[in-house]
Design a protein around this motif. Sequence first.
Motif, PDB file in Angstrom:
ATOM      1  N   ASN A 186       8.348 -12.628 -15.320  1.00  0.00           N
ATOM      2  CA  ASN A 186       7.325 -11.629 -15.002  1.00  0.00           C
ATOM      3  C   ASN A 186       5.923 -12.219 -15.135  1.00  0.00           C
ATOM      4  OD1 ASN A 186       9.288  -9.650 -14.699  1.00  0.00           O
ATOM      5  ND2 ASN A 186       9.324  -9.291 -16.919  1.00  0.00           N
ATOM      6  N   ASN A 217       4.093 -13.187  -5.676  1.00  0.00           N
ATOM      7  CA  ASN A 217       5.082 -12.146  -5.409  1.00  0.00           C
ATOM      8  C   ASN A 217       6.332 -12.705  -4.715  1.00  0.00           C
ATOM      9  OD1 ASN A 217       5.452  -9.500  -5.937  1.00  0.00           O
ATOM     10  ND2 ASN A 217       4.458  -8.732  -4.078  1.00  0.00           N
ATOM     11  N   GLN A 240       8.173 -11.941 -10.461  1.00  0.00           N
ATOM     12  CA  GLN A 240       7.998 -10.486 -10.490  1.00  0.00           C
ATOM     13  C   GLN A 240       6.559 -10.232 -10.947  1.00  0.00           C
ATOM     14  OE1 GLN A 240      11.015 -11.631 -12.389  1.00  0.00           O
ATOM     15  NE2 GLN A 240      11.776 -11.643 -10.290  1.00  0.00           N
ATOM     16  N   THR A 251       2.992  -7.994 -11.450  1.00  0.00           N
ATOM     17  CA  THR A 251       2.282  -6.713 -11.560  1.00  0.00           C
ATOM     18  C   THR A 251       0.791  -7.021 -11.592  1.00  0.00           C
ATOM     19  OG1 THR A 251       4.087  -5.847 -12.887  1.00  0.00           O
ATOM     20  CG2 THR A 251       2.038  -4.591 -12.913  1.00  0.00           C
ATOM     21  N   SER A 277      -2.877  -5.806 -12.545  1.00  0.00           N
ATOM     22  CA  SER A 277      -3.575  -4.842 -13.395  1.00  0.00           C
ATOM     23  C   SER A 277      -4.978  -4.611 -12.838  1.00  0.00           C
ATOM     24  CB  SER A 277      -3.633  -5.428 -14.809  1.00  0.00           C
ATOM     25  OG  SER A 277      -4.704  -4.893 -15.505  1.00  0.00           O
ATOM     26  N   TYR A 321      -3.313  -6.480  -0.764  1.00  0.00           N
ATOM     27  CA  TYR A 321      -3.333  -5.468  -1.837  1.00  0.00           C
ATOM     28  C   TYR A 321      -2.163  -4.498  -1.713  1.00  0.00           C
ATOM     29  CZ  TYR A 321      -5.403  -1.766  -4.790  1.00  0.00           C
ATOM     30  OH  TYR A 321      -5.652  -0.822  -5.761  1.00  0.00           O
ATOM     31  N   LYS A 322      -1.823  -4.199  -0.440  1.00  0.00           N
ATOM     32  CA  LYS A 322      -0.759  -3.213  -0.206  1.00  0.00           C
ATOM     33  C   LYS A 322       0.613  -3.771  -0.586  1.00  0.00           C
ATOM     34  CE  LYS A 322      -3.453  -1.126   3.421  1.00  0.00           C
ATOM     35  NZ  LYS A 322      -3.900  -1.398   4.758  1.00  0.00           N
ATOM     36  N   THR A 323       0.736  -5.082  -0.679  1.00  0.00           N
ATOM     37  CA  THR A 323       2.063  -5.687  -0.866  1.00  0.00           C
ATOM     38  C   THR A 323       2.437  -5.882  -2.337  1.00  0.00           C
ATOM     39  OG1 THR A 323       1.263  -7.974  -0.862  1.00  0.00           O
ATOM     40  CG2 THR A 323       1.740  -6.997   1.292  1.00  0.00           C
ATOM     41  N   VAL A 324       1.496  -5.645  -3.273  1.00  0.00           N
ATOM     42  CA  VAL A 324       1.826  -5.939  -4.681  1.00  0.00           C
ATOM     43  C   VAL A 324       1.909  -4.670  -5.534  1.00  0.00           C
ATOM     44  CG1 VAL A 324       0.955  -8.307  -4.734  1.00  0.00           C
ATOM     45  CG2 VAL A 324      -0.624  -6.432  -5.176  1.00  0.00           C
ATOM     46  N   LYS A 325       2.752  -4.760  -6.593  1.00  0.00           N
ATOM     47  CA  LYS A 325       2.907  -3.634  -7.526  1.00  0.00           C
ATOM     48  C   LYS A 325       1.690  -3.583  -8.447  1.00  0.00           C
ATOM     49  CE  LYS A 325       5.814  -2.850 -11.380  1.00  0.00           C
ATOM     50  NZ  LYS A 325       6.836  -3.562 -12.146  1.00  0.00           N
ATOM     51  N   LYS A 326       1.166  -2.350  -8.645  1.00  0.00           N
ATOM     52  CA  LYS A 326      -0.058  -2.234  -9.466  1.00  0.00           C
ATOM     53  C   LYS A 326       0.183  -1.426 -10.724  1.00  0.00           C
ATOM     54  CE  LYS A 326      -1.789  -2.156  -5.021  1.00  0.00           C
ATOM     55  NZ  LYS A 326      -0.891  -1.754  -3.984  1.00  0.00           N
ATOM     56  N   MET A 327      -0.688  -1.602 -11.713  1.00  0.00           N
ATOM     57  CA  MET A 327      -0.683  -0.716 -12.885  1.00  0.00           C
ATOM     58  C   MET A 327      -2.117  -0.430 -13.318  1.00  0.00           C
ATOM     59  SD  MET A 327       0.313  -3.318 -15.965  1.00  0.00           S
ATOM     60  CE  MET A 327      -0.589  -2.608 -17.306  1.00  0.00           C
TER      61      MET A 327
END
Length: 244
Positions: free
Chosen positions: A162, A180, A184, A186, A188, A238-244
């Motif tokens: 990760n 990506n 894995q 994320t 931030s 930006y649309k392709t990655v997981k965000k938190m």
Amino acid sequence: MEYEVIVIGGGQAGLAMGYSLKQKNVSFIIIDENEQTGISWRKRYDSLRLFTPRNYSQLHGFHVRGDPKGFPDKNEMADYLNVFRIKNDLPIVHNEKVIKLSKNGEKKFSVITQSKTYKAKQIVVATGAFYNPFVPNIHDGTASFDIHASKYRNPSQIPKGNVLIIGAGNTGVQIAAELNKTHQVTLSQSKPMKSVPQVIAGRSLFWWLEKFRIGRAKPNSFIGKILREREPLIGNDYKTVKKM
Ligand SMILES: Cc1cc2nc3c(=O)[nH]c(=O)nc-3n(C[C@H](O)[C@H](O)[C@H](O)COP(=O)(O)OP(=O)(O)OC[C@H]3O[C@@H](n4cnc5c(N)ncnc54)[C@H](O)[C@@H]3O)c2cc1C
């Protein structure tokens, strides 16, 4: 020798300034701490492709070779700057870091490097808004590995598993999208970001900014204030990655 002008920094801005001073027959030198023109581009991550197309990345009408609407990679840009300097015979002193600048009397400056003192009537500081990275002190010992974006080159540096990318500006988002594919990831972010396409109706975003004079907005105008508040993300990463 005393110069009319000393330009500190020989990146795009310093070279462009040098070119203009030469056209006006002003005596000047450019002082740069790196060993070669273009190094600030070469030191960036391997996959970096400019978001400004070639025809918006060139200086004073000197074309960047290749498709004018295409996007140059970082080494192309570094080579271009080096050739621009050579072709225009711009006087540049390499390997000299300016460590102090002082004013002597009304109209004279001393520019002090590790080995010499230069004198000039006027100074242009062109040391780059992105040249010195801001590295926050966030080490609490829990991350098994961490690296700042300025030291990142490619995914092979990052151990498997990760990855948390802190900071959702253009650099963070591009690195997140690249990692990506192998990790894995994320991302931030302090707030949701807005992205704008790099090409709209077949034309570069920068063509549209120019057309509607948005790129020329004064810093305190309505548009200028919006642009200062949040730099938009360019492209679709930006649309392709997981965000938190
Ligand atoms: C990851 C990334 C991607 C980018 N992509 C784009 C893009 O696609 N399109 C775009 O237009 N812009 C892009 N930028 C912005 C880019 O940095 C600038 O456009 C361009 O490099 C700015 O040129 P500059 O001459 O102001 O600064 P720089 O290119 O950073 O040059 C500064 C120069 O000053 C010298 N210097 C610094 N301190 C000293 C000192 N004390 N003494 C002597 N010399 C010194 C350095 O050696 C360097 O050569 C990007 C920036 C980053 C970080």
